[in-house]
Design a protein around this motif. Structure first.
Motif, PDB file in Angstrom:
ATOM      1  N   ASP A   1      -4.976 -11.544 -14.785  1.00 31.82           N
ATOM      2  CA  ASP A   1      -4.857 -12.799 -14.056  1.00 31.82           C
ATOM      3  C   ASP A   1      -4.297 -12.552 -12.666  1.00 31.82           C
ATOM      4  O   ASP A   1      -3.524 -11.617 -12.446  1.00 31.82           O
ATOM      5  N   ILE A   2      -4.694 -13.405 -11.731  1.00 31.88           N
ATOM      6  CA  ILE A   2      -4.148 -13.415 -10.374  1.00 31.88           C
ATOM      7  C   ILE A   2      -3.302 -14.680 -10.284  1.00 31.88           C
ATOM      8  O   ILE A   2      -3.758 -15.757 -10.668  1.00 31.88           O
ATOM      9  N   TYR A   3      -2.092 -14.548  -9.781  1.00 31.23           N
ATOM     10  CA  TYR A   3      -1.176 -15.684  -9.699  1.00 31.23           C
ATOM     11  C   TYR A   3      -0.912 -16.078  -8.248  1.00 31.23           C
ATOM     12  O   TYR A   3      -1.008 -15.250  -7.341  1.00 31.23           O
ATOM     13  N   ALA A   4      -0.531 -17.325  -8.064  1.00 30.45           N
ATOM     14  CA  ALA A   4      -0.165 -17.806  -6.731  1.00 30.45           C
ATOM     15  C   ALA A   4       1.261 -17.347  -6.434  1.00 30.45           C
ATOM     16  O   ALA A   4       2.178 -17.679  -7.177  1.00 30.45           O
ATOM     17  N   PRO A   5       1.475 -16.593  -5.362  1.00 27.67           N
ATOM     18  CA  PRO A   5       2.831 -16.143  -5.040  1.00 27.67           C
ATOM     19  C   PRO A   5       3.725 -17.279  -4.544  1.00 27.67           C
ATOM     20  O   PRO A   5       4.944 -17.220  -4.692  1.00 27.67           O
ATOM     21  N   VAL A   6       3.117 -18.298  -3.939  1.00 26.63           N
ATOM     22  CA  VAL A   6       3.840 -19.490  -3.470  1.00 26.63           C
ATOM     23  C   VAL A   6       2.997 -20.715  -3.800  1.00 26.63           C
ATOM     24  O   VAL A   6       1.788 -20.608  -4.020  1.00 26.63           O
ATOM     25  N   ALA A   7       3.622 -21.869  -3.838  1.00 24.66           N
ATOM     26  CA  ALA A   7       2.895 -23.113  -4.097  1.00 24.66           C
ATOM     27  C   ALA A   7       2.104 -23.519  -2.868  1.00 24.66           C
ATOM     28  O   ALA A   7       2.533 -23.289  -1.735  1.00 24.66           O
ATOM     29  N   GLY A   8       0.953 -24.142  -3.103  1.00 19.07           N
ATOM     30  CA  GLY A   8       0.151 -24.621  -1.987  1.00 19.07           C
ATOM     31  C   GLY A   8      -1.233 -25.033  -2.436  1.00 19.07           C
ATOM     32  O   GLY A   8      -1.546 -25.016  -3.625  1.00 19.07           O
ATOM     33  N   THR A   9      -2.059 -25.378  -1.473  1.00 18.57           N
ATOM     34  CA  THR A   9      -3.429 -25.815  -1.720  1.00 18.57           C
ATOM     35  C   THR A   9      -4.394 -24.778  -1.178  1.00 18.57           C
ATOM     36  O   THR A   9      -4.260 -24.339  -0.027  1.00 18.57           O
ATOM     37  N   VAL A  10      -5.355 -24.384  -1.993  1.00 16.48           N
ATOM     38  CA  VAL A  10      -6.351 -23.385  -1.594  1.00 16.48           C
ATOM     39  C   VAL A  10      -7.225 -23.972  -0.484  1.00 16.48           C
ATOM     40  O   VAL A  10      -7.797 -25.053  -0.643  1.00 16.48           O
ATOM     41  N   ILE A  11      -7.286 -23.262   0.648  1.00 16.87           N
ATOM     42  CA  ILE A  11      -8.090 -23.743   1.783  1.00 16.87           C
ATOM     43  C   ILE A  11      -9.305 -22.855   2.055  1.00 16.87           C
ATOM     44  O   ILE A  11     -10.203 -23.254   2.789  1.00 16.87           O
ATOM     45  N   ALA A  12      -9.346 -21.652   1.464  1.00 18.00           N
ATOM     46  CA  ALA A  12     -10.495 -20.754   1.651  1.00 18.00           C
ATOM     47  C   ALA A  12     -10.475 -19.700   0.559  1.00 18.00           C
ATOM     48  O   ALA A  12      -9.411 -19.352   0.042  1.00 18.00           O
ATOM     49  N   VAL A  13     -11.664 -19.211   0.206  1.00 16.94           N
ATOM     50  CA  VAL A  13     -11.777 -18.089  -0.720  1.00 16.94           C
ATOM     51  C   VAL A  13     -12.670 -17.033  -0.086  1.00 16.94           C
ATOM     52  O   VAL A  13     -13.514 -17.343   0.759  1.00 16.94           O
ATOM     53  N   ASN A  14     -12.474 -15.794  -0.481  1.00  9.88           N
ATOM     54  CA  ASN A  14     -13.252 -14.680   0.071  1.00  9.88           C
ATOM     55  C   ASN A  14     -14.531 -14.531  -0.754  1.00  9.88           C
ATOM     56  O   ASN A  14     -14.586 -13.772  -1.711  1.00  9.88           O
ATOM     57  N   GLU A  15     -15.572 -15.271  -0.342  1.00 10.66           N
ATOM     58  CA  GLU A  15     -16.841 -15.297  -1.075  1.00 10.66           C
ATOM     59  C   GLU A  15     -17.500 -13.919  -1.124  1.00 10.66           C
ATOM     60  O   GLU A  15     -18.277 -13.641  -2.027  1.00 10.66           O
ATOM     61  N   ALA A  16     -17.183 -13.045  -0.178  1.00  9.52           N
ATOM     62  CA  ALA A  16     -17.791 -11.716  -0.143  1.00  9.52           C
ATOM     63  C   ALA A  16     -17.438 -10.902  -1.388  1.00  9.52           C
ATOM     64  O   ALA A  16     -18.192 -10.010  -1.781  1.00  9.52           O
ATOM     65  N   LEU A  17     -16.325 -11.217  -2.043  1.00  8.18           N
ATOM     66  CA  LEU A  17     -15.934 -10.469  -3.236  1.00  8.18           C
ATOM     67  C   LEU A  17     -16.882 -10.709  -4.403  1.00  8.18           C
ATOM     68  O   LEU A  17     -16.963  -9.882  -5.318  1.00  8.18           O
ATOM     69  N   ALA A  18     -17.608 -11.818  -4.409  1.00  6.04           N
ATOM     70  CA  ALA A  18     -18.574 -12.086  -5.481  1.00  6.04           C
ATOM     71  C   ALA A  18     -19.659 -11.011  -5.497  1.00  6.04           C
ATOM     72  O   ALA A  18     -20.077 -10.553  -6.567  1.00  6.04           O
ATOM     73  N   ASP A  19     -20.109 -10.596  -4.319  1.00  9.02           N
ATOM     74  CA  ASP A  19     -21.162  -9.587  -4.210  1.00  9.02           C
ATOM     75  C   ASP A  19     -20.622  -8.165  -4.106  1.00  9.02           C
ATOM     76  O   ASP A  19     -21.355  -7.216  -4.357  1.00  9.02           O
ATOM     77  N   ALA A  20     -19.364  -8.034  -3.719  1.00  8.69           N
ATOM     78  CA  ALA A  20     -18.795  -6.696  -3.510  1.00  8.69           C
ATOM     79  C   ALA A  20     -17.352  -6.617  -4.026  1.00  8.69           C
ATOM     80  O   ALA A  20     -16.427  -6.388  -3.249  1.00  8.69           O
ATOM     81  N   PRO A  21     -17.145  -6.803  -5.338  1.00 10.68           N
ATOM     82  CA  PRO A  21     -15.775  -6.756  -5.869  1.00 10.68           C
ATOM     83  C   PRO A  21     -15.105  -5.396  -5.682  1.00 10.68           C
ATOM     84  O   PRO A  21     -13.878  -5.303  -5.618  1.00 10.68           O
ATOM     85  N   GLU A  22     -15.913  -4.348  -5.523  1.00  9.07           N
ATOM     86  CA  GLU A  22     -15.363  -3.006  -5.329  1.00  9.07           C
ATOM     87  C   GLU A  22     -14.593  -2.878  -4.023  1.00  9.07           C
ATOM     88  O   GLU A  22     -13.822  -1.929  -3.833  1.00  9.07           O
ATOM     89  N   ALA A  23     -14.752  -3.842  -3.112  1.00 13.20           N
ATOM     90  CA  ALA A  23     -13.987  -3.833  -1.863  1.00 13.20           C
ATOM     91  C   ALA A  23     -12.485  -3.882  -2.136  1.00 13.20           C
ATOM     92  O   ALA A  23     -11.692  -3.374  -1.352  1.00 13.20           O
ATOM     93  N   VAL A  24     -12.106  -4.463  -3.272  1.00 12.47           N
ATOM     94  CA  VAL A  24     -10.686  -4.525  -3.654  1.00 12.47           C
ATOM     95  C   VAL A  24     -10.134  -3.111  -3.830  1.00 12.47           C
ATOM     96  O   VAL A  24      -9.007  -2.824  -3.439  1.00 12.47           O
TER      97      VAL A  24
END
Length: 127
Positions: A69-92
Motif C-alpha cells: 500500500d501507498i499511504y498519504a504522508p500528510v492530509a490533503g486533496t489529490v490534485i494530480a496523478v502521474n498517469e505515465a506510471l500506468a504505462d511505465a511502472p518500472e520508472a519507479v
C-alpha cells in the motif's frame, strides 16, 4: 545504501514528500522501498479530487515480489496523478524521486514538519 535526498521529508511507511513552490505536496516512494519491492510492474493511483487523511491508504504499488500500500504522508486533496506510471511502472525503480505518484493540496502544510528528515529516515531503514 539507499539514496535519501536531504531536501525531502519522509514517512515511516516509506513515502517521500516534497513541498512545491505552489504549496502543493508531491508524493512518491523512497529508493529504499523500491529496492525492497524489486521490479515494479503496476501502480494504482488515487483519484483526483479524493480527500486523504494523513496515514490513509492512497494507492498500491505491485512488484514481481509483493504488493504494498501507498499511504498519504500528510492530509490533503489529490490534485494530480502521474498517469505515465500506468504505462511505465518500472520508472519507479529507475528514478524513485522523479517517478512521483500523486500531488495533493495539503490541509495543513505544517504537517510536513512532523515527517522524518533524511537522516532520521535513513536511521529508521538501517535499524
Amino acid at each position: 545504501m539507499s539514496n535519501t535526498p536531504a531536501e525531502l521529508r519522509y514517512a515511516a511507511s516509506h513515502e517521500w514528500a516534497r513541498l512545491e513552490e505552489d504549496g502543493s505536496v508531491t508524493v512518491g516512494i523512497t529508493d529504499h522501498a523500491q529496492e525492497a519491492l524489486g521490479d515494479v510492474v503496476y501502480v494504482e493511483l488515487p483519484e483526483v479530487g479524493k480527500a486523504l487523511a494523513a496515514g490513509e491508504q492512497a494507492g498500491v504499488v505491485e512488484s514481481v515480489k509483493a504488493a504494498s500500500d501507498i499511504y498519504a504522508p500528510v492530509a490533503g486533496t489529490v490534485i494530480a496523478v502521474n498517469e505515465a506510471l500506468a504505462d511505465a511502472p518500472e520508472a519507479v525503480n529507475a528514478a524513485p524521486y522523479e517517478a512521483w505518484f500523486y500531488r495533493l493540496q495539503p490541509a495543513n502544510a505544517a504537517e510536513l514538519a512532523q515527517l522524518l528528515d533524511a537522516a532520521a529516515y535513513q536511521a529508521s531503514c538501517d535499524a
